[in-house]
Design an enzyme around this catalytic site. Structure first.
Site, PDB file in Angstrom:
ATOM      1  N   HIS A   8       0.831  -1.206   0.000  1.00 17.03           N
ATOM      2  CA  HIS A   8       0.000   0.000   0.000  1.00 17.03           C
ATOM      3  C   HIS A   8       0.863   1.251   0.000  1.00 17.03           C
ATOM      4  O   HIS A   8       1.242   1.739   1.062  1.00 17.03           O
ATOM      5  CB  HIS A   8      -0.909  -0.010   1.230  1.00 17.03           C
ATOM      6  CG  HIS A   8      -1.789  -1.206   1.326  1.00 17.03           C
ATOM      7  ND1 HIS A   8      -1.316  -2.452   1.702  1.00 17.03           N
ATOM      8  CD2 HIS A   8      -3.114  -1.380   1.092  1.00 17.03           C
ATOM      9  CE1 HIS A   8      -2.303  -3.330   1.698  1.00 17.03           C
ATOM     10  NE2 HIS A   8      -3.406  -2.727   1.331  1.00 17.03           N
ATOM     11  N   HIS A  36      -4.316   3.099  -3.447  1.00 18.08           N
ATOM     12  CA  HIS A  36      -4.446   2.594  -2.077  1.00 18.08           C
ATOM     13  C   HIS A  36      -3.693   1.291  -1.861  1.00 18.08           C
ATOM     14  O   HIS A  36      -2.814   1.205  -1.020  1.00 18.08           O
ATOM     15  CB  HIS A  36      -5.929   2.394  -1.734  1.00 18.08           C
ATOM     16  CG  HIS A  36      -6.144   1.726  -0.422  1.00 18.08           C
ATOM     17  ND1 HIS A  36      -6.362   2.420   0.739  1.00 18.08           N
ATOM     18  CD2 HIS A  36      -6.154   0.413  -0.076  1.00 18.08           C
ATOM     19  CE1 HIS A  36      -6.476   1.576   1.740  1.00 18.08           C
ATOM     20  NE2 HIS A  36      -6.369   0.344   1.270  1.00 18.08           N
ATOM     21  N   GLU A  40     -16.606  -5.192  24.702  1.00 16.78           N
ATOM     22  CA  GLU A  40     -15.710  -6.349  24.805  1.00 16.78           C
ATOM     23  C   GLU A  40     -14.530  -6.236  23.843  1.00 16.78           C
ATOM     24  O   GLU A  40     -13.392  -6.543  24.212  1.00 16.78           O
ATOM     25  CB  GLU A  40     -16.479  -7.648  24.530  1.00 16.78           C
ATOM     26  CG  GLU A  40     -17.605  -7.955  25.524  1.00 16.78           C
ATOM     27  CD  GLU A  40     -18.883  -7.181  25.229  1.00 16.78           C
ATOM     28  OE1 GLU A  40     -18.963  -6.496  24.181  1.00 16.78           O
ATOM     29  OE2 GLU A  40     -19.818  -7.252  26.055  1.00 16.78           O
ATOM     30  N   HIS A  58     -26.628 -16.857  25.265  1.00 18.94           N
ATOM     31  CA  HIS A  58     -25.502 -16.613  26.163  1.00 18.94           C
ATOM     32  C   HIS A  58     -24.671 -17.867  26.437  1.00 18.94           C
ATOM     33  O   HIS A  58     -23.662 -17.789  27.122  1.00 18.94           O
ATOM     34  CB  HIS A  58     -26.013 -16.053  27.502  1.00 18.94           C
ATOM     35  CG  HIS A  58     -26.481 -14.629  27.428  1.00 18.94           C
ATOM     36  ND1 HIS A  58     -27.420 -14.206  26.511  1.00 18.94           N
ATOM     37  CD2 HIS A  58     -26.137 -13.523  28.149  1.00 18.94           C
ATOM     38  CE1 HIS A  58     -27.632 -12.903  26.686  1.00 18.94           C
ATOM     39  NE2 HIS A  58     -26.866 -12.479  27.664  1.00 18.94           N
TER      40      HIS A  58
END
Lengths: 684, 684
Positions: free
Chosen positions: A29, A264, A418, A480
């Site tokens: 890149h 890019h 998380e 869960h």
């Protein structure tokens, strides 16, 4: 504030090195390095304190390239400033076993602080680095001894800005008022799909303001070096907020395709590369040319950094006499050693001790060791009371102005974030003075999978306290209850997945996790109570697997983990009483450790001659490693009181016995070889 | 706008039902339902169009409770409005095999649109539902026929607001100008760790404004029903922006612990429950009492909804005569059937066809089928050119005002937002008229793991186009090379993980994915070219596994997937030529499908009598299911040209042969039984 032609030459050298390295690799890149060269030059040449000869100096400023695909920027900078990264290393960009891989990897390349490339991770790591600085400073700085006062500079692009993990970390950083964090947003309007207008039209500055950040905007990041410098200077003066400086740049600056997606992710075409070199006054026929004036400029800056380290070393020596205990503690932490004898605090249990949930056993460990291990920084993604991650005397890591704690606090409220938590933990670990532990439900470690993977790849000593580890959580139900999670992380290299069966195994898990300097650990812990096993000891558990119930002339070995070990022991009794079948029981709390035990030992645990049956209340995938047959749960769980859920899926002494007998029958007449025996060694 | 005592009674009935159900289950979250009862009453009684007797009516308004732990709110609402959810069902809250599990599960409970509980998912699902509405309306609505013009209402709490997935989805929704989406933010300042002041102090309203949302704030959400109604009314009038209405509420309203974390995740104490009932004018000795006036009020609203559906049915019938093709198409989509004969468009290949990367083969499939399958909506998380997810004639799904596409467009630019993408896809799937396909690198499907899990649990037909599926991606290196990912998703129930070896297998993967009505699929696809196999056909691949190279009197079976199948065929030649060893080769492109073939077939593929060796360039975990020995990569990969990376790790004909011979030697003298034989059936 003056910038000369040499500054411009240094900037263009970075650009050309990125062009040359990507061309030579025919991969990579170039666009981001070409656009980011000016701002990174200002950061490295005017702000960052660092000593390339000692990239581990504690009080160095940290640099994070969150858009890691632009790593030729970082490699070029490291080279010209004199880190142990040669021109030959640049020529080996993206080649096998080079120190210049396709994305920056912290453990391989001197001067790379954190592994980046997976977008958003580096940004969140930077938040972790800043937290660690704030904490370490709060603990160790004394009047006249600003030992730890470095800044963290992070470049991030549109891709990172779009990732939720970066949003999570940015919200946390704003809450935590991290004035030592300066993030430079490469506002180049280009991502892989082209103009960001197709998907990303939010007001990024306003968003960061909503998180409580100080913001700046440099409109011409291609040329306005003084403007970049002034913005960073103002950011440094804002002490109670992290800063986000939007810097509008042109991707691939100098290329015929500048400002487009064309530059890019692909090397420049040969004629474009030549024309860039010409435009910047370089010889179009030469490659990897670094003008001596550029080396001189950078060496000067590096020498200033080396001198700063010398001053710091002198200060640290003086600190030794005035604050010998603090000095010893910090020196020890820098060395990576744990305090002498800390492990004596690990609780030991005997069979007569009451049944306790392993999440509570984990809490007991934390209570017992937190004083002995001052570098342990615990926390939770908003499940403190469920994860049991907080010792009673803990102080929250909070901005003092909130009245809720202070920066010396060792408990981090990560919020319901998380993924951000895990990546922040990686950053905290990377700082070098702390061991982060963070809690969530095992099922939601999956939310953090991208960052857990980088804990493993980057060799971070991070602890994931993953409670509610199975259908044993009961009523919360299938949304869960993890089924695939242990298999997922057992398949991930360089991570320890612990599922302790009782108190001694929980202590062993902590011993292993804290002493595994270059490996993260997941501790899968129960919500429900577990009895203390007859045969368990910390030492046995530290072999990864051991015999939890031995029996002579056994017909079958039951191999299990966590909450199912005591169930297997009950099943062994049931088999004897009801069927006159003799079962041995093996506990394997940690596959990764058991696998590296000597073969003789492993064969003593899972011997030849009799079949083995694994029992674990989740996916059976991977259990063939230790068993001939598998009893597990290859479907989603159920919502209900946990004992009823276990019963529904036949995880009872009867249910296990039925399958043990089927296993014995199935192997009758066969020469049974333990699955420990393998035809060849795996590549690891 | 008038609200009477009956409205208040309905609100308090919801609260009391939540108190009673959580008390009876001795588990669950009463606080959110008690705080949310007023605003949900306004939404259901004043705005939502729905017919409880036909929860699948296409043009119903959608309701999503993103904070799914508060599901007793939803269950209570569904009950009082007359959905097929009885008082007995409420009494079975959180019990085994009830339709009222601990978190709402869409496929089990009538009226539950999407499965929620894992935080942030519902919010992103709501964005997907709104996208699907906008698209379906743009395709099917005609002058005088506003067939599809429903709204999506979503309640979300602080937890959802903290999750990165919700940030991603919110940014997308703002960009997409989804005026049909109204999200109600339960601003109650409480999460599990207590006051949100400990971790979440950002300005949520300002953040949503930065995304381009219309925002409102109702300061007294406990009492100000008219204010809630007015805010929603204003939101409905904003047609070019999604709306976020912050509604400040009191968690556990009415409890002694109202406004605290004490009422979040635990049932009320008995005396508190009694006092709440008294305060609300209910008999404290009675449980699960629903006043008749409440049923009457709700029945009236439900009857209005039923009448609306009747009107709609009449309109749809009239539409049939004026727009028969569109009517037939929409009716077919609602029925869940694919268009007759669509599969004839799937490309077939013969061995003389050139080697092509499977990501390109996937693109060819999309080119061939997009016209035949108008419900297919493709997209990518900003990797369009790499994932090859966009057919040439595709129009982007974009707000028409952007000039970049329109709402009838079938290509979605998700941005660099993998988790958001997956959850949005779940929402699109849940709407009922579309099949979403979304691309990213296989390694970054891990970022989306939380939502992929819910694709599986909720039975969504979603397609994950996961390219760059191994070390074969080469230079990008270990940060991008999946090792654990296939094991992870093979361990997840109810998802098809495809790793096709060539063109016919790629066509089979699409056939399977599109015809698996209740199961998501991951298509793991290569960056590098793959030859067309001699023996492959779509039909064979659709058995999940088949013999790719048969041989008489073979010594070993090589079992493999994807890019390693042709490598195994080369290895078989090498074994014959160099070692006079005969190898068969088996391709197992989809474990989940192979596992449900009859045993005789499976044994014909992996027969008794000779050992088998698996070959796959990633974690060996789980491969014991089909092989005695495993050759894989239980470490991280390397950055370099892909052929060199394969060579480094010995994935060459020589490397495979070495291990095949070791396997044969190891099993000499043993009665070799195929791993297809098992002692007992797994629970599935």
């Amino acid at each position: 504030m003056g910038y000369s032609d040499v500054d411009q030459l240094a900037i263009n050298t970075i650009r050309i090195l990125a062009v040359d390295a990507t061309s030579r690799a025919n991969s990579g890149h170039p666009g981001a390095p070409m656009g980011l060269a000016p701002l990174s030059h200002v950061v490295f040449n005017k702000f960052m304190n660092f000593n390339p000869k000692n990239p581990k100096w504690l009080n160095r400023d940290r640099f994070v390239l969150s858009n890691g695909h632009g790593c030729m920027l970082q490699y070029a900078l490291l080279h010209i400033y004199g880190y142990a990264l040669s021109l030959d290393d640049l020529k080996s960009f993206r080649q096998i076993d080079s120190i210049t891989p396709g994305h920056p990897e912290a453990h391989d390349t001197p001067g790379v602080e954190v592994t980046t490339g997976p977008l958003g991770q580096g940004f969140a790591n930077a938040v972790g680095l800043a937290i660690a600085q704030a904490h370490t400073g709060a603990v160790f700085n004394k009047p006249g001894y600003d030992l730890v006062d470095n800044y963290t500079y992070c470049i991030f692009g549109d891709g990172c800005a779009m990732e939720g993990i970066a949003s999570e970390a940015a919200s946390s950083a704003g809450h935590l008022q991290l004035g030592n964090l300066i993030c430079l947003y490469d506002d180049n309007h280009i991502s892989i799909d082209g103009d960001t207008a197709v998907a990303f039209t939010e007001d990024v500055t306003k968003r960061f303001e909503s998180y409580g950040w100080h913001t700046e905007w440099v409109k011409d990041g291609d040329h306005d070096l003084a403007g970049i410098e002034a913005a960073i200077q103002r950011a440094k003066e804002v002490k109670d907020k992290p800063s986000m400086i939007k810097i509008t740049t042109t991707i691939g600056f100098g290329s015929k395709l500048q400002g487009t997606g064309g530059v890019h992710g692909n090397p420049l075409k040969a004629d474009d590369a030549q024309s860039v070199k010409k435009a910047f006054g370089f010889d179009p026929e030469q490659s990897f040319a670094v003008p001596q004036q550029v080396y001189d400029l950078c060496n000067k800056r590096a020498a200033e950094g080396a001198a700063k380290e010398q001053e710091w070393n002198a200060l640290f020596e003086k600190y030794a006499s005035e604050y010998p205990a603090e000095h010893a503690d910090l020196a020890r932490r820098i060395s990576g050693k744990l305090p002498e004898g800390w492990e004596k605090n690990l609780p030991r249990y005997s069979p007569s001790d009451p049944a306790v949930a392993s999440r509570k056993l984990s809490e007991t460990v934390l209570e017992k060791i937190y004083e002995a291990v001052p570098e342990l920084l615990s926390g939770s993604a908003d499940l403190t009371g469920s994860n049991n991650t907080r010792w009673k005397a803990a102080v929250d890591f909070q901005p003092p102005s909130t009245g809720l704690g202070d920066y010396a606090g060792r408990y981090l409220r990560y919020g319901v974030r998380e993924h951000g938590m895990a990546a922040i933990m990686n950053g905290i670990s990377a700082y070098g003075t702390l061991i982060p532990a963070g809690g969530t439900f095992l099922n939601f470690v999956s939310y953090a999978a991208g960052a857990v993977r980088l804990s493993a790849l980057s060799h971070h000593r991070t602890l994931y306290i993953a409670t509610h580890d199975s259908i044993g959580l009961g009523e919360d139900g299938p949304t869960h209850q993890p089924i695939e999670t242990l298999a997922h992380f057992r398949a991930l290299p360089n991570i320890m997945v612990w599922r302790p069966a009782d108190g001694n195994e929980t202590s062993a898990a902590y011993y292993s996790a804290l002493t595994s300097h270059s490996t993260p650990s997941i501790l899968a812990l129960t919500r429900q109570n577990l009895p203390q096993l007859e045969a368990s000891t910390i030492e046995k558990a530290l072999r990864g697997g051991y015999v939890a119930l031995e029996a002579e002339n056994a017909n079958v070995t039951l191999v299990s983990t966590g909450s199912e070990v005591s169930l297997c022991i009950d099943a062994a009794k049931y088999l004897k009483e009801q069927h006159n079948v003799v079962a041995r029981v093996v506990s394997v709390p940690c596959f990764e450790i058991f696998d590296v035990q000597d073969k003789e030992y492993r064969l003593s645990v899972i011997p030849d001659g009799i079949p083995s049956l694994s029992v674990e209340v989740m996916s059976t995938l991977g259990w063939d490693r230790y068993s001939h047959e598998q009893f597990g749960l290859n479907r989603f769980g159920a919502s209900g009181p946990y004992k009823e859920v276990y019963k529904k899926f036949e995880f009872t002494p009867e249910g296990i016995s039925k399958r043990a007998i089927a296993t014995i029958d199935f192997y009758k007449g066969y020469k049974v070889r333990s699955p420990i025996n393998r035809a060849f060694q795996q590549l690891i």
